[in-house]
Structure formats: structure tokens, C-alpha cells
Scaffold this active site. Structure first.
Site, PDB file in Angstrom:
ATOM      1  N   ASP A 109     -28.326 -28.421  76.627  1.00  0.00           N
ATOM      2  CA  ASP A 109     -27.261 -28.804  77.568  1.00  0.00           C
ATOM      3  C   ASP A 109     -26.775 -30.199  77.175  1.00  0.00           C
ATOM      4  OD1 ASP A 109     -25.678 -29.171  79.878  1.00  0.00           O
ATOM      5  OD2 ASP A 109     -27.085 -27.999  81.079  1.00  0.00           O
ATOM      6  N   ASP A 210     -21.460 -29.711  79.399  1.00  0.00           N
ATOM      7  CA  ASP A 210     -21.281 -30.029  80.815  1.00  0.00           C
ATOM      8  C   ASP A 210     -19.887 -30.596  81.079  1.00  0.00           C
ATOM      9  OD1 ASP A 210     -22.718 -30.338  83.399  1.00  0.00           O
ATOM     10  OD2 ASP A 210     -22.304 -32.469  83.094  1.00  0.00           O
ATOM     11  N   GLU A 279     -18.743 -25.547  79.937  1.00  0.00           N
ATOM     12  CA  GLU A 279     -18.641 -25.421  81.390  1.00  0.00           C
ATOM     13  C   GLU A 279     -17.233 -25.901  81.739  1.00  0.00           C
ATOM     14  OE1 GLU A 279     -20.383 -27.068  85.636  1.00  0.00           O
ATOM     15  OE2 GLU A 279     -19.892 -28.411  84.003  1.00  0.00           O
ATOM     16  N   HIS A 338     -26.961 -22.900  88.648  1.00  0.00           N
ATOM     17  CA  HIS A 338     -27.714 -23.860  89.457  1.00  0.00           C
ATOM     18  C   HIS A 338     -26.788 -24.672  90.362  1.00  0.00           C
ATOM     19  CE1 HIS A 338     -26.201 -26.113  86.053  1.00  0.00           C
ATOM     20  NE2 HIS A 338     -26.352 -27.212  86.776  1.00  0.00           N
ATOM     21  N   ASP A 339     -25.469 -24.408  90.305  1.00  0.00           N
ATOM     22  CA  ASP A 339     -24.515 -25.184  91.101  1.00  0.00           C
ATOM     23  C   ASP A 339     -23.921 -24.411  92.270  1.00  0.00           C
ATOM     24  OD1 ASP A 339     -24.652 -27.536  89.586  1.00  0.00           O
ATOM     25  OD2 ASP A 339     -23.174 -26.810  88.149  1.00  0.00           O
TER      26      ASP A 339
HETATM   27  C1  GLC Z   1     -22.156 -29.929  85.975  1.00  0.00           C
HETATM   28  C2  GLC Z   1     -23.578 -29.514  86.262  1.00  0.00           C
HETATM   29  C3  GLC Z   1     -23.960 -30.050  87.599  1.00  0.00           C
HETATM   30  C4  GLC Z   1     -23.870 -31.564  87.558  1.00  0.00           C
HETATM   31  C5  GLC Z   1     -22.484 -32.009  87.126  1.00  0.00           C
HETATM   32  C6  GLC Z   1     -22.453 -33.465  86.774  1.00  0.00           C
HETATM   33  O1  GLC Z   1     -21.256 -29.361  86.846  1.00  0.00           O
HETATM   34  O2  GLC Z   1     -23.693 -28.118  86.179  1.00  0.00           O
HETATM   35  O3  GLC Z   1     -25.241 -29.637  87.981  1.00  0.00           O
HETATM   36  O4  GLC Z   1     -24.146 -32.109  88.825  1.00  0.00           O
HETATM   37  O5  GLC Z   1     -22.070 -31.317  85.970  1.00  0.00           O
HETATM   38  O6  GLC Z   1     -23.100 -33.677  85.551  1.00  0.00           O
END
Ligand code: GLC
Length: 548
Positions: A109, A210, A279, A338-339
Site C-alpha cells: 500500500d 492511496d 484508490e 476497511h473504509d
Molecule cells: C484512504 C485509506 C483510508 C485513509 C485515507 C487517508 O482512503 O483507505 O483508510 O484514512 O486514505 O490516507
């Protein structure tokens, strides 16, 4: 109805990930090897056989870097090391080795939008205006005695924090302790080229990137317009993660220059045959497509719309068909992360939520791109039940947003009945288990051939064994009504997404063969001969192949 080139070819055909199934490991909550209540790399290594048994090919591991953990690892203090709580670089190397032996590809990641405020670059940058690292971040003078513009943080409040020492504000789209990097500075790009190579040399097979939509900001940092009705993402999002404020996110995301970064990274990873998955939190497929369809940017992007969709036949059909048509096989399909609240919970909870999630998983398994499973989805887990005072997520702690609190989707993986659930030997875990039952655990479900776990395993195996499920054109079969169905090569995938039972007329196989259920959400139907008029209960899904 969307037909057209719907997945006619996929630009990744022939690449190693074509036909793969991915799996997201939320490292804190996967498996704890040393009894401190927090999941770690050795725990994952020990459980890798399980993932191989399940049949997944790609494992994305959430951040394991040294970090103050204010956003549970998404606040990175050193991109080239491992947090002691997660293990050591030797543990990472051992994980790579074991994964390689099992034919599993590991994705690291990568968090390039921001660092932790504890990162050396930021500590230096903050020390004086003329520090060589100053320009690694976005600093601005106050405007009218306040922040430079009206941007807000995804975790609530201003996106700017004032630094008393140097008299300027720094930008942070997340926590103040997650300062945004300045991607207009070529030195930042050079740093990340080297970071990518570092992990690829260590055996990572690619990256999940990310916040991939936000690295580049508009150079003038203009105010974002106030939001009228629905935001840029096009859907209401009470969970705040995608559409956090009352602003239209025009200038802090989706800037054209961001694609140059991915073109550059593509050149870096191609030497290692590495995979880039973004993402890209853009819930509008027309905006998402440019990130992936140019053949020289990201290979794949997660498409989060299924995580923001209410259950209805219309939504399922539209969200899948439209995205499949426009993305040319470059979508990483997900229904959980996980979000977000777990799919089973979002789709109504209990048996109903479980049945809907499995029906959707069946539909996703044959679409062009790569389906991903979020840990525990294969067990049909609902959100863990947590008390307010257990909250650890900055969304709850800082934004005071308990609706959007991400902890319930992050409770530890239930491996086996008993104290610690096979996750840890500690008296308690970093986050409570959230009321898991024995029937939720891997051990119990593995022993029961009718379990959700075995349904997922069969689904994954079928994808692997059936080339038609990952190549060639998708033809959608029903324009409306409760049944969502498509045909790919010789295979038909069908789900009743309506509220009532229905009878569906199967298409005619060109060679007039009868259909066999290669997979059925109802285990009793596996391998059965399917009548031309097939009854389908609500949420029932089938994958049909021509019989002999
Ligand atoms: C992404 C991650 C999340 C995190 C955010 C800031 O959306 O999936 O868990 O809080 O980035 O890094």
C-alpha cells in the site's frame, strides 16, 4: 442498456493479473503472531496457506510502515521500513518468500498523497522556511488572517493548520498530522520513483495507491464552490469518506496532471512487471475511466460505486453494466473495504444481507477486470458491534461522525471459536471483536461444506478454471426486471436481484446443449441440470455452463 464494447477486449489481457482474484488484508486485524493484540506480518505469513486454500492470487496489505498510527498506518513516517508493531523487514522478506511459493502476489500500500508529520521530510520542512525540504509540502501565507482557502479535511475541520514557528499554513486533506506532499516539486516525484523501486526490488509485485485522485491540486489553490445538492461524486454519502464536506471537490482532486505521475510510475513498474491499482475515489465512471483506459497510466482502479449503492435490481444492473462498458477491463471490483461498512451490513444485515452480498460477488466474478475480496467478506461477516467509547478511527474521533466511523468494518478476523478468536493470545485486541459467533469463524465454516466460506472458495475456483469468465465480450441479457444476467463466451451469469421469486428463461446455447449450474448460491443446486425456465429465489445467483 449498455452493450457496445462492454469488455470486448481487456487491455490487460495476457498480463499476469488477468483472471486473478485479489484480497485485501487489513494488517492490524488479520492475525497477531506475538500476542500484543495487533495483527502483524508474521501473523499474515502464518495464515497465507489459508489464502492459498481460498484460491486468491493477489494480496494487498494495508500500510505496515513506521507510523504514529493516528490514521492506523496511513500516516507514514518512513516509506522504507516496517513499524515494530507489524514486524521487521526480515518478516516482510519471509512473507514475500512464502507468498512466492504459494503463487500469491503481494501488493504494497503506497501512500503518496501525504506523509506523517513525524516523517523526517516534514520535521525538516517545518523547521524553517528555507529548509531544503520546505517545498516537499504545500505551505501558504495566511489570507485575511485565516487559512489560504476554504478547503476542508476529509476528517472534519479546515484542511489547513497554521505553523507558529514559520508563520505559514500547511495543507492536509486528512489529519493535520498527515501533511499533503507537494507533487509540483520534482524532488517529490524522484523520491517516490526510488520508493517504488525499493519495494519492487524486495519482491512486491505492485502497489495499491492511496488517495490516487488527489495527489495534484490546482496550482492556484482556488476556493472550492459550495455544494449544490449532490456533490461531485454524484451520490449522497453520509459516510463522509467520499464526499466529506459541503464543497464541490473541483480543485483538490482529479487534476489532469495526476495522470502524468501514473505514466511515470508505469515506466518504473513495467521493468518489474509490476501492477498499479489506484484508490481513485471517484464515483462517476466517466471521471474514473481516464485514470486507467489510456494504456499508459494505472493498470487498474478500484470502483467504489457498489459500496455506495442501495440494493435494488436497477442499481445493481446500472452500477455494473455501465462501469464494465466504459472501463475496458481495468476495474478492480469491490463490495467492501476497511473504509466502509461491510457489504452484508449495508445490504440489510443478517441472512438477507449475506444473500445479497453473495449474489453480487457472483456477478462480479465474471466481469472484465479483477475482483477483490475484503478480509472476512468470504465469511459473510457483518460489521462488528462496537460501543461508542471503543472508537479509534479519526473519522469518529475528530469528525465526531459515528455514522461514518470505520472501526466496525475493521474488527479482528475471527479464525476460531474461543477467547481471542484465534486472532490473538492477548486478553484483548486493539479493537474489540464486535460480538462474533462461532459460526462466523474460519474454523467452523471450513468444516461445513455448505458455509459462505465454501461458496466463495468454489466461486474463486470456478473463475480460475473457466477462461470464459475472464476474457471476451460481456453481453447483458436483461434490460430491466429483477434478473440481472450476462453472457461471456459460453458462460451465463445470472442473479435475481429483486424482492420476489421469479422464473427466468435461459438463453439458448448455440449448440442447443442444456445448462449446468457450475456454481449456485444455493449449494443444493451445484452441478444440477438447469431447466430452460429456471425458478430463482430472491438473491439467488447461478453461473451456468453448457452441459454435455
Ligand atoms: C484512504 C485509506 C483510508 C485513509 C485515507 C487517508 O482512503 O483507505 O483508510 O484514512 O486514505 O490516507
Amino acid at each position: 442498456m449498455t452493450t457496445g464494447p462492454a469488455g470486448a477486449t481487456t487491455s490487460d489481457q495476457g498480463r499476469w493479473w488477468a483472471g486473478s482474484v485479489g484480497y485485501e488484508v487489513y494488517i492490524r486485524s488479520f492475525a497477531d503472531s506475538d500476542g500484543d493484540g495487533v495483527g502483524d506480518l508474521r501473523g499474515l505469513c502464518d495464515r497465507l496457506d489459508y489464502l492459498a486454500w481460498l484460491g486468491v492470487d493477489i494480496v494487498w496489505v494495508t500500510p505496515f510502515y513506521p507510523s504514529p498510527m493516528l490514521d492506523h498506518g496511513y500516516d507514514v513516517a518512513d516509506y522504507r521500513d516496517i513499524a515494530p508493531v507489524f514486524g521487521t523487514l526480515a518478516d516482510f522478506d519471509a512473507l514475500v518468500e512464502k507468498a512466492r511459493g504459494l503463487g500469491i502476489k503481494l501488493l504494497v500500500d503506497l501512500v503518496p498523497n501525504h506523509t506523517s508529520s513525524e516523517h523526517l521530510w516534514f520535521r525538516e520542512a517545518r523547521s524553517s522556511r528555507d529548509n531544503p525540504y520546505r517545498n516537499y509540502y504545500v505551505w501558504k501565507d495566511p489570507v485575511g488572517g485565516g487559512p489560504p482557502n476554504n478547503w476542508t479535511s476529509h476528517f472534519g475541520g479546515d484542511a489547513w493548520t497554521y505553523d507558529e514557528v514559520t508563520g505559514q499554513y500547511w495543507l492536509h486533506l486528512f489529519l493535520p498530522e498527515q501533511p499533503d506532499l507537494n507533487w509540483a516539486n520534482p524532488a517529490v516525484a524522484d523520491e517516490f520513483d526510488a520508493i517504488l523501486r525499493y519495494w519492487l526490488e524486495r519482491g512486491a509485485r505492485g502497489f495499491r495507491i492511496d488517495v490516487a485522485h488527489s495527489l495534484v491540486k490546482h496550482p492556484d489553490l482556488p476556493d472550492n464552490p459550495r455544494r449544490q445538492g449532490r456533490g461531485l461524486t454524484g451520490v449522497e454519502d453520509p459516510g463522509r469518506t467520499a464526499d466529506p464536506s459541503g464543497l464541490e471537490h473541483i480543485y483538490d482532486m482529479n487534476q489532469p496532471g495526476v495522470l502524468d505521475i501514473y505514466r511515470r510510475w508505469r515506466r518504473v513498474v513495467e521493468r518489474y512487471d509490476g501492477l498499479l491499482i489506484g484508490e481513485v475515489y471517484v464515483l462517476d465512471i466517466e471521471r474514473l475511466a481516464p485514470y486507467v483506459t489510456g494504456q499508459d497510466g494505472l493498470h487498474l482502479a478500484f470502483w467504489f460505486r457498489p459500496l455506495h449503492m442501495g440494493w435494488s435490481e436497477r442499481n445493481v444492473r446500472q452500477v455494473l453494466a455501465h462501469a464494465a462498458a466504459l472501463s475496458e477491463g481495468t476495474i478492480a471490483w469491490v463490495q467492501g473495504s476497511h473504509d466502509r461498512p461491510r457489504a452484508v451490513t449495508r445490504f440489510g444485515g443478517g441472512q438477507l444481507g449475506r444473500a445479497r452480498a453473495l449474489a453480487l460477488a457472483t456477478l462480479l466474478m465474471g466481469l472484465p477486470g479483477v475482483p477483490f475480496i475484503y478480509q472476512g467478506e468470504e465469511l459473510g461477516l457483518e460489521d462488528g458491534r462496537l460501543a461508542r467509547e471503543d472508537a479509534q478511527d479519526p473519522v469518529a474521533l475528530r469528525a465526531g461522525d459515528y455514522v461514518g466511523n470505520r472501526d466496525p468494518a475493521r474488527t479482528p478476523m475471527p479464525w476460531a471459536p474461543g477467547p481471542g478468536l484465534g486472532f490473538t493470545t492477548a486478553p484483548s485486541a486493539w479493537l474489540p471483536f464486535g460480538d462474533r459467533m462461532d459460526a462466523d469463524t474460519v474454523e467452523v465454516q471450513r468444516a461445513d461444506p455448505t458455509s459462505t466460506l465454501h461458496r466463495y472458495r468454489r466461486l474463486i475456483a470456478l473463475r480460475r478454471e473457466t477462461p470464459d469468465l475472464h476474457r471476451g465480450r460481456v453481453r447483458w441479457l436483461e434490460e430491466d426486471g429483477p434478473v440481472v444476467a450476462y453472457r461471456r463466451g459460453d458462460i451465463v451469469v445470472v442473479a435475481n436481484c429483486g424482492e420476489e421469486s421469479t422464473v427466468w428463461q435461459t438463453p439458448v446455447d448455440p449448440n442447443r446443449r442444456r445448462w449446468t449450474a457450475a456454481f449456485a448460491t444455493d449449494v443444493k443446486r451445484d452441478d444440477s441440470i438447469i431447466d430452460p425456465f429456471v425458478p430463482l429465489a430472491p438473491c439467488e445467483a447461478l453461473i451456468l455452463r453448457p452441459g454435455d
